[in-house]
Design a protein around this motif. Structure first.
Motif, short mmCIF file in Angstrom:
data_model
loop_
_atom_site.label_atom_id
_atom_site.label_comp_id
_atom_site.label_asym_id
_atom_site.label_seq_id
_atom_site.Cartn_x
_atom_site.Cartn_y
_atom_site.Cartn_z
N LEU A 90 0.83 -1.20 0.00
CA LEU A 90 0.00 0.00 0.00
C LEU A 90 0.87 1.25 0.00
CD1 LEU A 90 -2.77 1.44 0.30
CD2 LEU A 90 -2.46 1.28 2.78
N ALA A 91 1.91 1.22 0.82
CA ALA A 91 2.78 2.39 0.92
C ALA A 91 3.41 2.70 -0.44
CB ALA A 91 3.87 2.15 1.97
N GLN A 92 3.95 1.69 -1.12
CA GLN A 92 4.62 1.95 -2.39
C GLN A 92 3.65 2.47 -3.44
OE1 GLN A 92 8.24 1.59 -3.06
NE2 GLN A 92 7.31 3.09 -4.42
N TYR A 126 6.40 11.94 5.24
CA TYR A 126 7.86 11.85 5.11
C TYR A 126 8.28 12.02 3.66
CZ TYR A 126 12.58 9.85 5.36
OH TYR A 126 13.93 9.65 5.27
N VAL A 127 7.62 11.29 2.75
CA VAL A 127 7.97 11.36 1.33
C VAL A 127 7.74 12.77 0.79
CG1 VAL A 127 7.37 10.53 -0.98
CG2 VAL A 127 7.57 8.91 0.92
N ASP A 304 10.78 3.32 14.85
CA ASP A 304 11.54 2.23 14.21
C ASP A 304 10.66 1.45 13.24
OD1 ASP A 304 13.82 2.92 15.58
OD2 ASP A 304 13.56 1.42 17.16
N ALA A 305 9.39 1.25 13.59
CA ALA A 305 8.47 0.53 12.70
C ALA A 305 8.26 1.31 11.40
CB ALA A 305 7.14 0.29 13.40
N ILE A 310 9.92 2.67 5.49
CA ILE A 310 10.62 3.63 4.62
C ILE A 310 11.80 2.96 3.92
CG2 ILE A 310 12.04 5.73 4.62
CD1 ILE A 310 10.17 6.74 6.91
N ALA A 311 12.50 2.09 4.66
CA ALA A 311 13.68 1.42 4.09
C ALA A 311 13.34 0.51 2.93
CB ALA A 311 14.39 0.63 5.18
N GLN A 312 12.07 0.10 2.84
CA GLN A 312 11.68 -0.86 1.81
C GLN A 312 10.92 -0.23 0.64
OE1 GLN A 312 10.26 -4.80 3.34
NE2 GLN A 312 10.38 -3.79 5.33
#
Length: 315
Positions: A90-92, A126-127, A304-305, A310-312
């Protein structure tokens, strides 16, 4: 005073925000932009035909150039999470939509205050902060404003006191790692635990707060509503309208919005919600709230979650 608000996304949330704003005296102009122009036009027509009972207002279904000189831009674009879809999927998907929108809207309204509502809202905030090129003060994620409203609703029912007297907040992610810093939860000037004792002495049938159950109520409310009616849009729309009022007010207010962290509570380079001073110039800064060690650790775990997601994703 003439005020212009642009809403990007004419889905359930965007349209309900537009309707709610049309019933307030906040804006004199509302622009709705959606990739589905017919949908936007239909929503505008339906909303506009109910505005004869208020002062004159301009509502149009437009394109990005129509957003010129907007005071506020509200971004609601994106898809809802589908069965079997991971949060990262969903995020991507929604990040890709945001990446296509951002340069077009920022070009037309570089001075606007931007309210990010699209989910996952902390990732999207963030993006947008990273790619828009705008000062961070102009970027406000809706964050845990809705979660905090749900908390106050739940506490009001349990404590049998008006919501306006409850000063308690939800911190962290707008999602599964959100938490309630009970250290800072008050009914007016009385801590919620002390309030329960005082109410009981008055003979009221008020039970001690089940704090685990309360955070579950907050976290799962959206899912329950979706399961029962298919979508959530009323409460989030009212929350966003209240945020718009704050952004247009003559003085600042403290709200739990999502914005970039710069070392507060030992957290950096991620957007999440803590107490934030917000007003007509956008975000002034964050207010440090006294939390115990366990609460601070929960905030860090939430950060951290979000960082793991974000890292992915491909920014």
């Amino acid at each position: 005073m003439s005020r212009k608000i642009t809403i990007i996304g004419a889905g359930s949330v965007g349209s309900t925000i537009a309707y709610s704003l049309s019933q307030e005296e906040l804006a004199s102009e509302i622009v709705m932009i959606d990739i589905n122009k017919d949908k936007a036009e239909g929503e505008v027509m339906d909303i506009e035909q109910g505005t004869c009972f208020r002062e004159s207002i301009s509502i149009i279904a437009g394109d990005y150039p129509d957003a010129k000189d907007s005071d506020i831009v509200i971004i609601t674009s994106g898809i809802a999470r589908k069965p079997g879809q991971t949060r990262i999927d969903l995020a991507q998907t929604n990040v890709n939509i945001l990446k296509s929108i951002t340069p077009q809207i920022v070009k037309e309204a570089p001075n606007a205050l931007y309210v990010i509502v699209s989910n996952p809202v902390d990732i999207m905030t963030y993006v947008f902060t990273k790619i828009s090129g705008l000062p961070e003060r102009q970027i406000i994620g809706s964050g845990t404003i809705l979660d905090t409203a749900r908390l106050r609703c739940g506490l009001s029912e349990q404590l049998q006191v008006a919501q306006k007297n409850i000063h308690a907040y939800v911190f962290g992610e707008h999602g599964d790692t959100s938490f309630i810093p009970w250290t800072g939860a008050y009914v007016s000037g009385v801590h919620v635990d002390e309030y329960v004792e005082a109410a009981q002495r008055m003979g009221k049938d008020v039970k001690p707060i089940n704090k685990d159950a309360m955070i579950e109520y907050v976290r799962k409310s959206g899912g329950v509503v979706i399961a029962k009616k298919g979508a959530t849009f009323y409460a989030v729309s009212r929350s966003v309208c209240q945020l718009c009022k704050t952004l247009m007010a003559s003085s600042e207010s403290v709200v739990t919005v999502s914005s970039m962290m710069h070392g507060e509570y030992g957290i950096e380079d991620v957007c999440l919600s803590t107490l934030t001073l917000v007003g007509p110039e956008g975000i002034s800064g964050k207010l440090p709230m006294r939390m115990n060690k366990g609460e601070t650790e929960k905030l860090k775990a939430s950060a951290d979650a979000l960082k793991a997601v974000i890292a992915q994703i491909d920014l």
